[in-house]
Design a protein around this motif. Sequence first.
Motif, PDB file in Angstrom:
ATOM      1  N   VAL A  60       0.793  -1.111  -0.064  1.00 49.65           N
ATOM      2  CA  VAL A  60      -0.150   0.069   0.186  1.00 49.65           C
ATOM      3  C   VAL A  60       0.915   1.186  -0.093  1.00 49.65           C
ATOM      4  O   VAL A  60       0.714   2.121  -0.786  1.00 49.65           O
ATOM      5  CB  VAL A  60      -1.031  -0.018   1.091  1.00 49.65           C
ATOM      6  CG1 VAL A  60      -1.486   1.497   1.459  1.00 49.65           C
ATOM      7  CG2 VAL A  60      -2.256  -0.961   1.191  1.00 49.65           C
ATOM      8  N   LEU A  61       1.851   1.120   0.723  1.00 47.05           N
ATOM      9  CA  LEU A  61       3.013   2.457   0.901  1.00 47.05           C
ATOM     10  C   LEU A  61       3.498   2.523  -0.510  1.00 47.05           C
ATOM     11  O   LEU A  61       3.688   3.868  -1.077  1.00 47.05           O
ATOM     12  CB  LEU A  61       3.976   2.241   2.014  1.00 47.05           C
ATOM     13  CG  LEU A  61       4.932   3.329   2.000  1.00 47.05           C
ATOM     14  CD1 LEU A  61       3.983   4.738   2.514  1.00 47.05           C
ATOM     15  CD2 LEU A  61       5.871   2.974   3.211  1.00 47.05           C
ATOM     16  N   THR A  62       3.840   1.636  -1.259  1.00 48.23           N
ATOM     17  CA  THR A  62       4.316   1.877  -2.542  1.00 48.23           C
ATOM     18  C   THR A  62       3.442   2.640  -3.480  1.00 48.23           C
ATOM     19  O   THR A  62       3.815   3.587  -4.201  1.00 48.23           O
ATOM     20  CB  THR A  62       4.567   0.404  -3.424  1.00 48.23           C
ATOM     21  OG1 THR A  62       5.787  -0.158  -2.250  1.00 48.23           O
ATOM     22  CG2 THR A  62       5.205   0.680  -4.744  1.00 48.23           C
ATOM     23  N   LEU A  63       2.108   2.132  -3.449  1.00 49.52           N
ATOM     24  CA  LEU A  63       1.209   2.830  -4.176  1.00 49.52           C
ATOM     25  C   LEU A  63       1.107   4.510  -3.762  1.00 49.52           C
ATOM     26  O   LEU A  63       0.864   5.319  -4.739  1.00 49.52           O
ATOM     27  CB  LEU A  63      -0.186   2.238  -4.062  1.00 49.52           C
ATOM     28  CG  LEU A  63      -0.156   0.913  -4.436  1.00 49.52           C
ATOM     29  CD1 LEU A  63      -1.796   0.314  -4.232  1.00 49.52           C
ATOM     30  CD2 LEU A  63       0.171   0.681  -5.881  1.00 49.52           C
ATOM     31  N   LEU A  64       1.002   4.702  -2.301  1.00 49.14           N
ATOM     32  CA  LEU A  64       0.881   5.820  -1.875  1.00 49.14           C
ATOM     33  C   LEU A  64       2.032   6.941  -2.343  1.00 49.14           C
ATOM     34  O   LEU A  64       1.927   8.079  -2.854  1.00 49.14           O
ATOM     35  CB  LEU A  64       0.736   5.925  -0.459  1.00 49.14           C
ATOM     36  CG  LEU A  64      -0.573   5.284   0.017  1.00 49.14           C
ATOM     37  CD1 LEU A  64      -0.641   5.238   1.641  1.00 49.14           C
ATOM     38  CD2 LEU A  64      -2.097   5.932  -0.435  1.00 49.14           C
ATOM     39  N   VAL A  65       3.178   6.352  -2.083  1.00 53.05           N
ATOM     40  CA  VAL A  65       4.567   7.126  -2.263  1.00 53.05           C
ATOM     41  C   VAL A  65       4.602   7.352  -3.820  1.00 53.05           C
ATOM     42  O   VAL A  65       4.962   8.418  -4.086  1.00 53.05           O
ATOM     43  CB  VAL A  65       5.769   6.257  -1.710  1.00 53.05           C
ATOM     44  CG1 VAL A  65       6.924   6.881  -2.224  1.00 53.05           C
ATOM     45  CG2 VAL A  65       5.621   6.233  -0.136  1.00 53.05           C
ATOM     46  N   ALA A  66       4.298   6.641  -4.730  1.00 54.28           N
ATOM     47  CA  ALA A  66       4.270   6.813  -6.385  1.00 54.28           C
ATOM     48  C   ALA A  66       3.459   7.955  -6.415  1.00 54.28           C
ATOM     49  O   ALA A  66       3.463   8.633  -7.592  1.00 54.28           O
ATOM     50  CB  ALA A  66       3.793   5.715  -6.672  1.00 54.28           C
ATOM     51  N   GLU A  67       2.549   8.299  -5.446  1.00 53.55           N
ATOM     52  CA  GLU A  67       1.690   9.651  -5.854  1.00 53.55           C
ATOM     53  C   GLU A  67       2.042  10.738  -4.883  1.00 53.55           C
ATOM     54  O   GLU A  67       1.320  11.690  -4.787  1.00 53.55           O
ATOM     55  CB  GLU A  67       0.099   9.172  -5.837  1.00 53.55           C
ATOM     56  CG  GLU A  67      -0.220   8.430  -6.742  1.00 53.55           C
ATOM     57  CD  GLU A  67      -0.238   8.931  -8.158  1.00 53.55           C
ATOM     58  OE1 GLU A  67      -1.182   9.919  -8.344  1.00 53.55           O
ATOM     59  OE2 GLU A  67       0.576   8.342  -8.937  1.00 53.55           O
ATOM     60  N   GLY A  70       1.152   9.565   1.679  1.00 56.54           N
ATOM     61  CA  GLY A  70       1.519   8.579   2.778  1.00 56.54           C
ATOM     62  C   GLY A  70       0.483   8.341   3.420  1.00 56.54           C
ATOM     63  O   GLY A  70      -0.687   8.491   3.193  1.00 56.54           O
ATOM     64  N   PHE A  71       0.638   7.372   4.873  1.00 55.23           N
ATOM     65  CA  PHE A  71      -0.576   7.016   5.311  1.00 55.23           C
ATOM     66  C   PHE A  71      -1.354   8.051   5.881  1.00 55.23           C
ATOM     67  O   PHE A  71      -2.413   8.017   6.366  1.00 55.23           O
ATOM     68  CB  PHE A  71      -0.014   5.998   6.364  1.00 55.23           C
ATOM     69  CG  PHE A  71       0.453   4.494   5.786  1.00 55.23           C
ATOM     70  CD1 PHE A  71      -0.477   3.892   5.455  1.00 55.23           C
ATOM     71  CD2 PHE A  71       1.676   4.284   5.754  1.00 55.23           C
ATOM     72  CE1 PHE A  71      -0.268   2.483   4.931  1.00 55.23           C
ATOM     73  CE2 PHE A  71       1.989   3.128   5.411  1.00 55.23           C
ATOM     74  CZ  PHE A  71       1.186   2.347   4.703  1.00 55.23           C
ATOM     75  N   LYS A  72      -0.631   9.372   6.215  1.00 53.82           N
ATOM     76  CA  LYS A  72      -1.557  10.452   6.839  1.00 53.82           C
ATOM     77  C   LYS A  72      -2.427  10.885   5.844  1.00 53.82           C
ATOM     78  O   LYS A  72      -3.492  11.522   6.099  1.00 53.82           O
ATOM     79  CB  LYS A  72      -0.669  11.400   7.203  1.00 53.82           C
ATOM     80  CG  LYS A  72       0.060  12.350   5.924  1.00 53.82           C
ATOM     81  CD  LYS A  72       0.934  13.343   6.345  1.00 53.82           C
ATOM     82  CE  LYS A  72       1.680  13.964   5.240  1.00 53.82           C
ATOM     83  NZ  LYS A  72       1.680  13.600   4.030  1.00 53.82           N
ATOM     84  N   ASN A  73      -2.560  10.243   4.428  1.00 51.51           N
ATOM     85  CA  ASN A  73      -3.620  10.965   3.591  1.00 51.51           C
ATOM     86  C   ASN A  73      -4.669   9.950   3.446  1.00 51.51           C
ATOM     87  O   ASN A  73      -5.655  10.273   2.785  1.00 51.51           O
ATOM     88  CB  ASN A  73      -2.629  10.938   1.994  1.00 51.51           C
ATOM     89  CG  ASN A  73      -1.734  12.078   2.221  1.00 51.51           C
ATOM     90  OD1 ASN A  73      -0.512  11.895   2.306  1.00 51.51           O
ATOM     91  ND2 ASN A  73      -2.267  13.300   1.963  1.00 51.51           N
ATOM     92  N   VAL A  74      -4.660   8.978   4.095  1.00 53.00           N
ATOM     93  CA  VAL A  74      -5.484   7.934   4.108  1.00 53.00           C
ATOM     94  C   VAL A  74      -6.860   8.089   4.791  1.00 53.00           C
ATOM     95  O   VAL A  74      -6.833   8.493   6.084  1.00 53.00           O
ATOM     96  CB  VAL A  74      -5.019   6.354   4.440  1.00 53.00           C
ATOM     97  CG1 VAL A  74      -6.128   5.500   4.311  1.00 53.00           C
ATOM     98  CG2 VAL A  74      -4.015   6.067   3.412  1.00 53.00           C
ATOM     99  N   LEU A  75      -7.819   8.178   4.196  1.00 49.50           N
ATOM    100  CA  LEU A  75      -9.057   8.512   4.624  1.00 49.50           C
ATOM    101  C   LEU A  75      -9.706   7.129   5.097  1.00 49.50           C
ATOM    102  O   LEU A  75     -10.760   7.407   5.994  1.00 49.50           O
ATOM    103  CB  LEU A  75     -10.172   9.175   3.681  1.00 49.50           C
ATOM    104  CG  LEU A  75      -9.530  10.488   3.094  1.00 49.50           C
ATOM    105  CD1 LEU A  75     -10.675  11.031   1.968  1.00 49.50           C
ATOM    106  CD2 LEU A  75      -9.453  11.611   4.119  1.00 49.50           C
TER     107      LEU A  75
END
Length: 127
Positions: A60-67, A70-75
């Motif tokens: 999941v982190l790989t997907l977030l970082v590519a954009e 980070g986890f702080k952006n997860v709703l």
Amino acid sequence: MPEKSIIKPSGAPAAVGPCNHGVRFGELLFCSGQIPLDPATGQIVAGDIRAQTERVLQNVLTLLVAEGLGFKNVLKTTVFMTNLGDFTSMNEVYARFFTGDYPARSTVQVAALPRGAQVEIEVVAHY
């Protein structure tokens, strides 16, 4: 109306089936459920629910970082598990990745997951 953008980050395990890793729509990122695939081998990682949850959240982190996120952006997260008896162990690993302002979450037990995984997690994040 915002446009839909397909997200296919390098370094992420290949998608299982006809889906994309993620879809951006406006200020939201919808990530497909991640299972504990080792990106180097494409195989499910060996180990218990802790090891599998760790790998899932790294994916999941790989997907977030590519954009640039980070986890702080997860709703919102949805956790699918084949055995809710493992909930406490999964939650211990989950809590290391999500700290402070936790996202909303649903956790459900399912009969089976792709490739025999014990856990799958999908997320919705904001930019």
